[in-house]
Design a protein around this motif. Structure first.
Motif, short mmCIF file in Angstrom:
data_model
loop_
_atom_site.label_atom_id
_atom_site.label_comp_id
_atom_site.label_asym_id
_atom_site.label_seq_id
_atom_site.Cartn_x
_atom_site.Cartn_y
_atom_site.Cartn_z
N GLY A 1 0.79 -1.23 0.00
CA GLY A 1 0.00 0.00 0.00
C GLY A 1 0.82 1.27 0.00
N ARG A 2 1.86 1.31 0.82
CA ARG A 2 2.67 2.52 0.92
C ARG A 2 3.30 2.86 -0.42
NH1 ARG A 2 5.67 -1.69 2.63
NH2 ARG A 2 7.81 -1.86 1.81
N VAL A 3 3.67 1.80 -1.19
CA VAL A 3 4.29 2.00 -2.50
C VAL A 3 3.22 2.36 -3.53
CG1 VAL A 3 5.62 0.92 -4.35
CG2 VAL A 3 6.14 0.39 -1.96
N ALA A 4 2.11 1.61 -3.52
CA ALA A 4 1.05 1.84 -4.50
C ALA A 4 0.49 3.26 -4.40
CB ALA A 4 -0.08 0.82 -4.28
N TYR A 5 0.31 3.74 -3.18
CA TYR A 5 -0.24 5.09 -2.99
C TYR A 5 0.77 6.17 -3.38
CZ TYR A 5 -4.29 3.20 -0.47
OH TYR A 5 -5.44 2.54 -0.14
N PHE A 6 2.01 6.00 -2.94
CA PHE A 6 3.01 7.05 -3.14
C PHE A 6 3.42 7.17 -4.61
CE2 PHE A 6 7.14 9.24 -2.40
CZ PHE A 6 6.65 10.28 -1.61
N THR A 7 3.40 6.04 -5.33
CA THR A 7 3.80 6.07 -6.74
C THR A 7 2.63 6.21 -7.70
OG1 THR A 7 3.72 3.65 -6.90
CG2 THR A 7 5.82 4.64 -6.24
N GLY A 8 1.40 6.23 -7.15
CA GLY A 8 0.23 6.34 -8.02
C GLY A 8 0.03 5.10 -8.87
N GLU B 1 12.05 5.09 -3.71
CA GLU B 1 12.34 5.56 -2.35
C GLU B 1 11.06 6.11 -1.73
OE1 GLU B 1 14.61 9.37 -0.73
OE2 GLU B 1 15.94 7.99 -1.79
N ILE B 2 10.62 5.48 -0.64
CA ILE B 2 9.43 5.93 0.07
C ILE B 2 9.89 6.49 1.41
CG2 ILE B 2 7.13 5.33 0.88
CD1 ILE B 2 7.52 4.76 -2.07
N PRO B 3 10.01 7.80 1.56
CA PRO B 3 10.59 8.39 2.76
C PRO B 3 9.74 8.22 4.01
CG PRO B 3 9.69 10.11 1.38
CD PRO B 3 9.63 8.84 0.58
N ILE B 4 8.42 8.28 3.84
CA ILE B 4 7.50 8.13 4.98
C ILE B 4 6.30 7.34 4.49
CG2 ILE B 4 6.10 9.31 6.73
CD1 ILE B 4 7.74 11.77 6.31
N ALA B 5 5.90 6.33 5.26
CA ALA B 5 4.72 5.57 4.89
C ALA B 5 3.52 6.50 4.80
CB ALA B 5 4.46 4.46 5.91
N HIS B 6 2.84 6.44 3.65
CA HIS B 6 1.66 7.27 3.38
C HIS B 6 1.95 8.76 3.50
CE1 HIS B 6 -0.71 3.68 3.07
NE2 HIS B 6 -0.32 3.28 4.27
N LEU C 1 15.61 8.55 8.18
CA LEU C 1 14.20 8.75 7.95
C LEU C 1 13.67 7.81 6.89
CD1 LEU C 1 14.08 12.66 8.07
CD2 LEU C 1 13.08 11.09 9.72
N ILE C 2 14.52 7.41 5.95
CA ILE C 2 14.11 6.51 4.89
C ILE C 2 13.72 5.15 5.47
CG2 ILE C 2 14.82 5.45 2.71
CD1 ILE C 2 14.64 8.50 2.69
N LEU C 3 14.25 4.85 6.63
CA LEU C 3 14.01 3.54 7.21
C LEU C 3 12.60 3.40 7.77
CD1 LEU C 3 17.39 3.10 9.12
CD2 LEU C 3 16.78 2.36 6.81
N LYS C 4 11.81 4.48 7.76
CA LYS C 4 10.47 4.41 8.33
C LYS C 4 9.54 3.53 7.52
CE LYS C 4 10.36 8.95 10.57
NZ LYS C 4 9.65 10.23 10.65
N VAL D 1 10.49 -1.21 6.64
CA VAL D 1 11.73 -1.83 7.13
C VAL D 1 11.44 -3.16 7.81
CG1 VAL D 1 11.66 -0.62 9.35
CG2 VAL D 1 13.83 -1.41 8.44
N GLY D 2 10.29 -3.30 8.43
CA GLY D 2 9.97 -4.53 9.15
C GLY D 2 9.91 -5.75 8.26
#
Length: 257
Positions: free
Chosen positions: A29-36, A123-128, A193-196, A199-200
């Motif tokens: 989700g974090r990738v799908a939303y951030f990259t459209g 690169e997703i700096p912050i989830a959502h 910050l990129i690790l947010k 990372v899990g």
């Protein structure tokens, strides 16, 4: 009546199967939303809504089907096959929840496919982060707001400071990650910050390689802290096994720099 039930079940099943496959293979989700991210012109929310709506429709039609065919169903429930079917259902449910093989392999394959998308390397700096306003986004990443505004104006981006990255991207027919590419710092971006984001889900060995950590040094630090682990475990699994959070593990690993 039964003709209508069968037709509704058939079409609902087709939609649920297709949308289910898409949800299974789509990026996180974090990738799908951030990259459209989109598939067949439909974004993640669109596919999720399709799956949910037709899932509800199938439940309604299935209940309708049970009512119409209650007599033969009642007869089937008294047969030994009913017990076997119930046991198989319980075993599959318990195995899935417990995360044991072969059920876990299905989840592992899903994770592999989701991470194999090219956009998953973005690169997703912050989830959502796409839901944050430009001002808040810059504040979270320690990006000077005035510099971000200057860069956006230079690129002809139309925006307001109180608009989210998602809104700014939509207004300019682009995606949140492209907006981030414009405003981010080049070499001085704070790597911690990129690790947010996500990372899990990374294996310990993968985490060390990606962030230039020495695996041997990391292993010594974790052992010194009494943490049980394997280099092939994800940070989330390591954290769970030791009653910690992935963030706790990351904070410990930062000492290996």
């Amino acid at each position: 009546m039964r003709k209508w039930i069968d037709l509704f079940l058939f079409y609902a099943t087709v939609i649920i199967v297709v949308s289910g496959v898409v949800l299974y293979i789509m990026p996180h989700g974090r990738v799908a939303y951030f990259t459209g991210w989109r598939f067949l012109g439909i974004d993640k929310d669109g596919w999720t809504n399709l799956h949910v709506i037709f899932g509800i429709l199938m439940v309604i039609v299935a209940v309708w089907h049970i009512i119409v065919n209650f007599k033969p169903l009642k007869h089937y429930l008294t047969k030994k096959e009913s017990i076997y079917a119930a046991l198989i259902t319980i075993i599959i449910s318990a195995g899935t929840v417990a995360g044991v093989q072969p059920f876990k392999s299905v989840s592992d394959l899903e994770e592999y496919i989701k991470n194999s998308w090219e956009v998953s390397k973005t690169e997703i700096p912050i989830a959502h982060g796409e839901l944050l306003t430009l001002k808040k986004f810059c504040l979270e990443l320690d990006i000077p707001l005035n510099e971000a505004i200057k860069k956006l104006k230079e690129k002809g981006i139309q925006f307001k400071q109180d608009e989210t990255l998602k809104e700014i991207a939509a207004k300019n027919n682009t995606t949140p990650d492209k907006i981030y590419e414009i405003i981010k710092k080049n070499s001085s971006q704070n790597s911690t910050l990129i690790l947010k984001s996500g990372v899990g889900r990374m294996k310990l060995e993968e985490f060390c390689k990606k962030n230039n950590y020495d695996l041997d040094r990391v292993s010594k630090i974790l052992k010194a802290k009494g943490i049980n682990f394997s280099k092939n475990q994800t940070l989330k699994d390591i954290a769970t096994a030791n009653n910690l959070t992935p963030a706790d593990i990351v904070n410990i690993l930062q000492k290996a720099r």
